[in-house]
Write an enzyme that holds these catalytic residues in place. Structure first.
Site, PDB file in Angstrom:
ATOM      1  CD  GLU A   1       7.897  -3.028  -0.924  1.00 19.87           C
ATOM      2  OE1 GLU A   1       7.277  -3.992  -1.408  1.00 19.87           O
ATOM      3  OE2 GLU A   1       7.649  -2.516   0.170  1.00 19.87           O
TER       4      GLU A   1
ATOM      5  CE  LYS B   1       5.265  -3.825  -4.912  1.00 23.25           C
ATOM      6  NZ  LYS B   1       5.315  -4.158  -3.489  1.00 23.25           N
TER       7      LYS B   1
ATOM      8  CD1 TRP C   1       5.171   3.383   2.335  1.00 17.67           C
ATOM      9  CD2 TRP C   1       6.471   5.027   1.564  1.00 17.67           C
ATOM     10  NE1 TRP C   1       5.200   3.263   0.967  1.00 17.67           N
ATOM     11  CE2 TRP C   1       5.995   4.268   0.456  1.00 17.67           C
ATOM     12  CE3 TRP C   1       7.305   6.108   1.301  1.00 17.67           C
ATOM     13  CZ2 TRP C   1       6.323   4.572  -0.865  1.00 17.67           C
ATOM     14  CZ3 TRP C   1       7.630   6.403  -0.013  1.00 17.67           C
ATOM     15  CH2 TRP C   1       7.141   5.646  -1.073  1.00 17.67           C
ATOM     16  CG  ASP C   2       1.004   2.677   2.740  1.00 18.75           C
ATOM     17  OD1 ASP C   2       2.065   2.173   3.189  1.00 18.75           O
ATOM     18  OD2 ASP C   2       0.399   2.213   1.773  1.00 18.75           O
TER      19      ASP C   2
END
Ligand code: BGC
Length: 804
Positions: A490, A610, A351-352
């Site tokens: 995540e 995270k 998705w970057d």
């Protein structure tokens, strides 16, 4: 070091891979790591050359299971150039850091000209000293060319230098130690040959995808007294003898062409590479055209931020432009999370692009369009994935590469425990909303209705359809829910002790799905009638479906607890982690998931993230838009709730992704809150200081690099492109930008719009053109600026971030 250079003095074996990534050169078509041409891959060095979108899939057996991985292939190394001294004392060994004394060594990356210079003096066991200066480029104007100039100057001896210039096809994918149990031998049918006295070639194929690759190398050397081919099975090599006299410099230029069978307008890659290398001009002429291409790029990407931050931002921009250049507009590729700079994440596309496209939209819209087209070409595959999972619409993969199938590994290695573990990150369906968001924002920034009405609409409508079908109505709650997903954080891939993977109602996923559905409804309303009819016929869309979209978009469930948005349903029931103890026990707790698993525990049990998850909402949506989104969903999101939410997650996040510092810095800066600089700084130094502990050597973090540039461009200016106006609402962060900074933009057909932020003032210049005037919306008024006009506007007084 200057504003435009990055220098590394002396050799530092432990840092060599990091330097190789940061000194990689590329042009959007291909990139080559900054490895020393005299060194092969070993524990210290890792030469790597990657062509955008050139993947190959291989099976491997790990933990008794057969898995398949598709890698961005490490292509034959075009760099090799080794040398040794010959005189009456005999012939010395090939010179490199293991066989000779390195008297001095310096490597300089020159950002404005896209050149890598290295200077090294070697001394061999006979005391013969030779100084080498090399200049390297990966051509920015002709994307199939690269060149290496080597200047040898003996200091204290006479005789001959043997130089071997080669193309090495014996390489494999071995750049990431964690992948060592996976197959990495992608190149087969390697052949080499000679096309002309000064030109050798090498060709091969990828094992499964059957991409044919060819390189041709021309060696220009006026001084050579002898040339002699030395091909082996997997290397094409030419040996040259150069007479040496102390203080007299001999030069060898290597001009290399690279083609693959994926290239348009070629007959076969070998012929194309040979023709191109033969026809290429001299090194000096190549530099001229390369410099012009870089000048033009920098003009389009002008960014003037003073001081050290400006220098780092320029480096980030440099690597973004080397990965995604105007050449990318001609390719079928997505945004590789780690650039074309290394093998981490196998060159996959996540998705970057959410962190990269907003920058490109305002500078290189044609590149954004190509990257969105990469997704559109894989729409059919995404629809198939949704169908296979029992849903309608399009379900884009969390990790994508060649054909758009889900590439996320099903097992991953925890290097802390040595165990292979199930990987459920493919449940990050929020990638769908990222694709939709990028389409919409691209259109807002560019006004490219042609794209929005065609490929954009086809993609966005299928994504909306997926969300509406994926959402299930819960009678008790009276709301729709998205269950069994994984959010941007995540770490949480399931509830502790649950027998199914995934968590329910990730707030980020649900809110962005609601936003996507709303935009799809807007889109249906604004499509020209004939086009709406075509589309609805094609996807068999009826009025009932639109009603469902509206309903779901207004009643997706968002969990709250204790006055804050919950990351997901049941989050508050998880245990609190004793952060201090873990920080004391382990030097670095960014990868808390690995630490806990190695301890026999699981991060799923804790309120520990995270990376930014709920807070991503503050990154994507300005406060007013976010509040409106929540209102539409029937929730009140006031400033106090958002502030409490930010505080709650700030102290429960380990920042195990470089994206995390960026998002936290952005959100805090927009809210003028303390800590903004701390997180922005962490994002800024993410790669240069390798804050994720050894990961930059496996490839740069493209999202964070582009994101930091965009933080200055949009984050700190509050720049939005909405409703045919440029909205600005500055939130200064002087630690990052100093008191005055500026940049240019390309906005709706206006090229080179120049903005400069000064304390309390905004300077705007719109170059002359036949375009309509630009409407600028400031917090307290709107102003119209015509092409050819320059204006200086007073800004309303703003608070500076809280100290601390
Ligand atoms: C992050 C993801 C990101 C991926 C690739 C992971 O560590 O958690 O959000 O997409 O890296 O950059």
């Amino acid at each position: 070091m200057t504003e435009w250079t990055w220098e590394y003095e002396g050799l530092a074996p432990g840092d060599e891979r990091l330097r190789e990534s940061l000194c990689a050169l590329g042009n959007g078509y291909f990139a080559t790591r900054g490895a020393l041409p005299e060194c092969d891959a070993d524990a210290v060095h890792y030469p790597g050359t990657y062509v955008a979108g050139c993947y190959d899939r291989l099976p491997s057996t790990v933990a008794g299971r057969q898995v398949e991985n598709e890698d961005l292939v490490n292509l034959p190394n075009w760099l090799p150039l080794r040398f040794r001294c010959r005189d009456e004392h005999g012939t010395g060994p090939w010179l490199h850091p293991d066989t000779a004394r390195v008297v001095d060594h310096r490597q300089t990356l020159i950002l404005n000209s896209g050149l890598l210079e290295r200077r090294t003096t070697y001394e061999d066991s006979e005391g013969r000293r030779i100084a080498l200066r090399q200049l390297r480029l990966v051509h920015m104007a002709d994307p199939h060319l690269a060149a290496l100039r080597s200047e040898f100057t003996p200091e204290n001896w006479s005789g001959e230098l043997e130089v071997q210039a080669a193309l090495d096809g014996s390489v494999r994918n071995a750049g990431v130690p964690r992948y060592r149990d996976l197959a990495g031998h992608h190149l087969v049918h390697v052949h080499s040959g000679t096309a002309a006295p000064d030109l050798v070639w090498l060709r091969c194929r990828t094992r499964v995808s059957d991409v044919r690759i060819a390189l041709a190398s021309r060696t220009d050397c006026a001084d050579a007294t002898l040339r002699h081919d030395q091909h082996t099975d997997d290397r094409a090599a030419q040996l040259l003898h150069l007479p040496m006299r102390p203080g007299r410099t001999a030069t060898v230029d290597k001009i290399v062409a690279l083609h693959t069978s994926r290239d348009p307008a070629i007959s076969d890659p070998l012929q194309a590479a040979v023709d191109r290398a033969l026809g290429a001009p001299s090194f000096d002429d190549l530099i001229d055209t390369h410099l012009t291409a870089w000048d033009q790029l920098w003009r389009r990407a002008e960014l003037d931020v003073p001081g050290e931050a400006g220098r780092i931002l320029r480096l980030h921009l440099f690597h973004v432009l080397q990965t995604l250049s105007p050449h990318t507009a001609e390719l079928d590729v997505g945004v590789p999370a780690r650039g074309l700079h290394g093998e981490a994440y196998r060159g996959h596309v996540f998705w970057d692009e959410l962190f990269v496209l907003p920058y490109l939209n305002l500078h290189f819209p044609e590149v954004s369009r190509a990257l969105l087209t990469y997704r559109h070409r894989r729409l059919e595959r995404a629809c198939r994935a949704a169908r296979d999972a029992g849903y309608r619409g399009a379900m884009y993969p969390w990790q994508s590469s060649s054909d758009g199938r889900e590439e996320t590994q099903r097992l991953h290695l925890n290097p802390e425990s040595g165990r292979w573990l199930p990987d459920h990150t493919h449940l990050q369906h929020h990638v769908d909303s990222a694709v939709a968001y990028n389409i919409w924002r691209y259109w807002e920034a560019t006004g490219d209705a042609e794209f929005l009405h065609t490929k954009g609409a086809e993609t966005l409508l299928q994504i909306a359809r997926f969300w509406a079908d994926r959402a299930a109505y819960d009678e008790d709650l009276g709301r729709y829910r998205l269950r069994g997903v994984v959010g941007p954080d995540e770490y949480h891939d399931g509830y502790p002790d649950a027998d199914r993977p995934g968590i329910d109602d990730n707030a980020y996923t649900n809110v962005t799905a609601a936003w996507t559905l709303s935009r799809a409804l807007d889109l249906l309303a604004l499509l020209p009638d004939p086009r709406r009819r075509e589309l609805t016929e094609r996807i068999a869309f009826d009025g009932g479906e639109a009603e469902l979209w509206r309903d779901v978009s207004q009643s997706l469930y968002v969990p709250f607890h204790g006055g804050v948005i919950s990351q997901f349903e049941g989050y508050e029931r998880l245990a609190e982690l004793d952060w201090d103890t873990y920080r004391k026990k382990y030097r670095d707790i960014r990868r808390l998931d690995r630490i806990l698993e190695a301890e026999g525990d699981t991060v799923n049990r804790y309120q520990a993230s995270k990376q930014a998850d709920v807070l991503m909402l503050g990154y994507l949506f300005p406060p007013a838009e976010l509040a409106a989104l929540f209102r539409r969903l029937g929730y009140a999101l006031d400033d106090a709730t958002w502030r409490r939410t930010v505080d709650h997650y700030l102290c429960r996040t380990s920042h195990g992704s470089t994206l995390s510092g960026l998002v936290h810095g952005w959100v805090l800066a927009r809210a003028r809150r303390a800590g903004a600089w701390k997180y922005a700084h962490e994002a800024l130094i993410g790669d240069i200081a390798d804050v994720q502990g050894g990961t930059t050597g496996e490839g740069i973090h493209l999202g964070a690099m582009a994101g930091t540039v965009d933080l200055v461009q949009r984050g700190l200016t509050g720049l939005e492109t909405r409703g045919d106006a440029l909205w600005l609402d500055p939130a200064p962060l002087p630690e990052l930008t100093g008191s005055s900074y500026g940049f240019t933009l390309r906005y709706q057909g206006h090229w080179g719009v120049r903005l400069r932020l000064l304390p309390g003032r905004l300077h705007l210049a719109v170059p002359a053109s036949d375009r309509s005037p630009i409407t600028v919306e400031l917090p307290d008024r709107a102003v119209t600026v015509r092409p050819g006009e320059t204006c200086e506007l007073d800004l309303p007084e703003v608070e500076l971030p809280e100290p601390g």
